[in-house]
Write a protein that holds these residues in place. Sequence first.
Motif, short mmCIF file in Angstrom:
data_model
loop_
_atom_site.label_atom_id
_atom_site.label_comp_id
_atom_site.label_asym_id
_atom_site.label_seq_id
_atom_site.Cartn_x
_atom_site.Cartn_y
_atom_site.Cartn_z
N GLN A 82 -0.02 -6.20 16.00
CA GLN A 82 0.47 -6.92 14.83
C GLN A 82 -0.49 -8.01 14.37
O GLN A 82 -0.41 -8.46 13.24
CB GLN A 82 1.83 -7.51 15.16
CG GLN A 82 2.68 -7.90 13.95
CD GLN A 82 2.35 -9.31 13.46
OE1 GLN A 82 1.96 -10.15 14.29
NE2 GLN A 82 2.51 -9.56 12.15
N SER A 83 -1.41 -8.42 15.21
CA SER A 83 -2.35 -9.48 14.83
C SER A 83 -3.37 -9.02 13.79
O SER A 83 -4.05 -9.84 13.17
CB SER A 83 -3.08 -10.00 16.08
OG SER A 83 -3.87 -8.96 16.67
N ASP A 84 -3.50 -7.73 13.61
CA ASP A 84 -4.44 -7.24 12.59
C ASP A 84 -3.89 -7.59 11.20
O ASP A 84 -2.71 -7.38 10.91
CB ASP A 84 -4.60 -5.72 12.73
CG ASP A 84 -5.77 -5.20 11.91
OD1 ASP A 84 -5.68 -5.23 10.66
OD2 ASP A 84 -6.77 -4.77 12.52
N PRO A 85 -4.75 -8.11 10.28
CA PRO A 85 -4.26 -8.53 8.95
C PRO A 85 -3.64 -7.39 8.15
O PRO A 85 -2.82 -7.64 7.26
CB PRO A 85 -5.52 -9.06 8.26
CG PRO A 85 -6.44 -9.44 9.37
CD PRO A 85 -6.18 -8.47 10.48
N ALA A 86 -4.02 -6.17 8.45
CA ALA A 86 -3.50 -5.04 7.68
C ALA A 86 -2.13 -4.59 8.15
O ALA A 86 -1.48 -3.78 7.48
CB ALA A 86 -4.48 -3.87 7.74
N VAL A 87 -1.67 -5.11 9.30
CA VAL A 87 -0.38 -4.70 9.86
C VAL A 87 0.67 -5.74 9.46
O VAL A 87 0.56 -6.91 9.81
CB VAL A 87 -0.45 -4.56 11.39
CG1 VAL A 87 0.93 -4.18 11.93
CG2 VAL A 87 -1.48 -3.52 11.78
N ALA A 88 1.69 -5.30 8.71
CA ALA A 88 2.74 -6.21 8.26
C ALA A 88 3.93 -6.22 9.22
O ALA A 88 4.61 -7.24 9.36
CB ALA A 88 3.21 -5.80 6.86
N HIS A 89 4.18 -5.11 9.92
CA HIS A 89 5.40 -5.01 10.74
C HIS A 89 5.16 -3.94 11.81
O HIS A 89 4.66 -2.85 11.52
CB HIS A 89 6.58 -4.62 9.85
CG HIS A 89 7.88 -4.56 10.56
ND1 HIS A 89 8.93 -3.76 10.14
CD2 HIS A 89 8.33 -5.20 11.67
CE1 HIS A 89 9.96 -3.91 10.95
NE2 HIS A 89 9.61 -4.80 11.90
N VAL A 90 5.53 -4.28 13.07
CA VAL A 90 5.43 -3.35 14.21
C VAL A 90 6.80 -3.23 14.85
O VAL A 90 7.48 -4.24 15.10
CB VAL A 90 4.40 -3.82 15.25
CG1 VAL A 90 4.37 -2.85 16.43
CG2 VAL A 90 3.02 -3.94 14.63
#
Length: 490
Positions: A82-90
């Motif tokens: 989730q820390s990746d800027p492209a990931v909004a929701h896990v």
Amino acid sequence: MTFVRRALRDRLGLRLVVMTLLVSTVFSAFAAGIQLYLSYQRQVGAAFQIVDRVSATSVDPLQNALWQFDFDQVDIILRGIQSDPAVAHVQLQSTTGHMFEYGDPEYTERRNEFDLVRDLNGLNEPIGTLTIYLSLDSIWADLWAQFFALVGTNLIKAYLVAFALLLLYYWTVTRHLTDVVRQVDASKSRATALDLTLDRSPRHRTDAIDRIVLALNDMSRRLTQQIDTLENEVSQRKKAERDAVAASMARKRFLANMSHEVRTPLNAMMGLFQLIEMSDVPERQKQQAATGLEAAQVLLAQLTNVLEVSRLEANAVKLHPKETNLAAIAQQWCDTANGSVKRYGKEIEVKVAVADDLPETVCMDNKRVSQIVHNLCDNAAKFTTSGTMLIDLRRGQHGEGHRGMIEISVSDTGPGLSPEDAGNVFERFLQVDDSLTRRYSGTGLGLSISSDLAKLMGGHLEVASPSHYLNYTTTFTLRIPTQDIEEAAA
């Protein structure tokens, strides 16, 4: 600073700068759009590569930790994804009912799912589902930042370049054009040709400004020459005009003197001839006196025609319209025509026809109209051997301003006119070349004077040969306007 202020006040340079800025803005926007599009494609591609990374690096550790119920390790792995800027929701949903969720739970777009399994005796036993929701918000924010940076940078560069172009254009072009205009304005009061020069070092090869200066100098020299020529021509024409006016005045004085000096002795001669005819002298002398009287009358008529032409040319003929009885004046014309017939010794019947729809009286210059009709009747009597002469008065069509028109025609049964003679019959000093013409003296001015008088009265005189009247060969028609003919008829 003075140079900069002059450059900034240069309208031509400012227009050039504005056009340069517009072109630079368009091209900068186009280049920035291409650059941002490529950056967008690159960042979107990088964003979707996270799915491959998760599949390659995070799925196996996550399966092991979930199988061993190592939820701390699961939490660490999911937080790392989730820390990746492209990931909004896990989101992780295990088969044991455990739920792990990180990020914005309301974001449900661009979903990617991974089935988590465990190998048991060669079978893949599902142990949960990993769902990753990707977001492009960070990409768009980065793109907008890039956009403003690019636009700002390009505009600053464009304005700097435009300002530099303004100064350069003023230095190389505008200041020289301004100097040329100033020299031209200063030379307006000069009588000599321009000698424009530019405030710069001479060049081996001329440019457009040099050619403008050379063209202006050449044009100025040619204009100066033309002005000198025109002034000389105007001076000559003024002198010729003064000479013409003086000659006209001299001619008028000469004609006035001749009119008096010739008419006086001519009238005396005619009176003497008449006295001889009335005296008790032999018949032979009476015949000689009659011949002399006739010759004097012809001479007086010719002199009168010449003087009349001079008065028409000098616009000295004035019209005096007055109320005229048409029937009475038509009878006078008939009597005069009969007198001409007797004078020429012809056997010609003179007829008069007055249309019934004509008013009893009209307003016209009966003296000038009678002069025209008498001349036409005299010509008809002169060139007609025998037959009939018709004087016809009728109403004409409306002319300009709805003024009434009256038509007076004189027709004869003479030899007629050829088309060429009919076209030239109103020319001055021109007589129809016919054997009948040679029998009678004349100056060829009668019809010309009649035509000019008709035009002076606002009408015209025309000839038709063959005549439109039955049994007649030639018809001269005078059309003149008469005042209030409709009201008079009413």
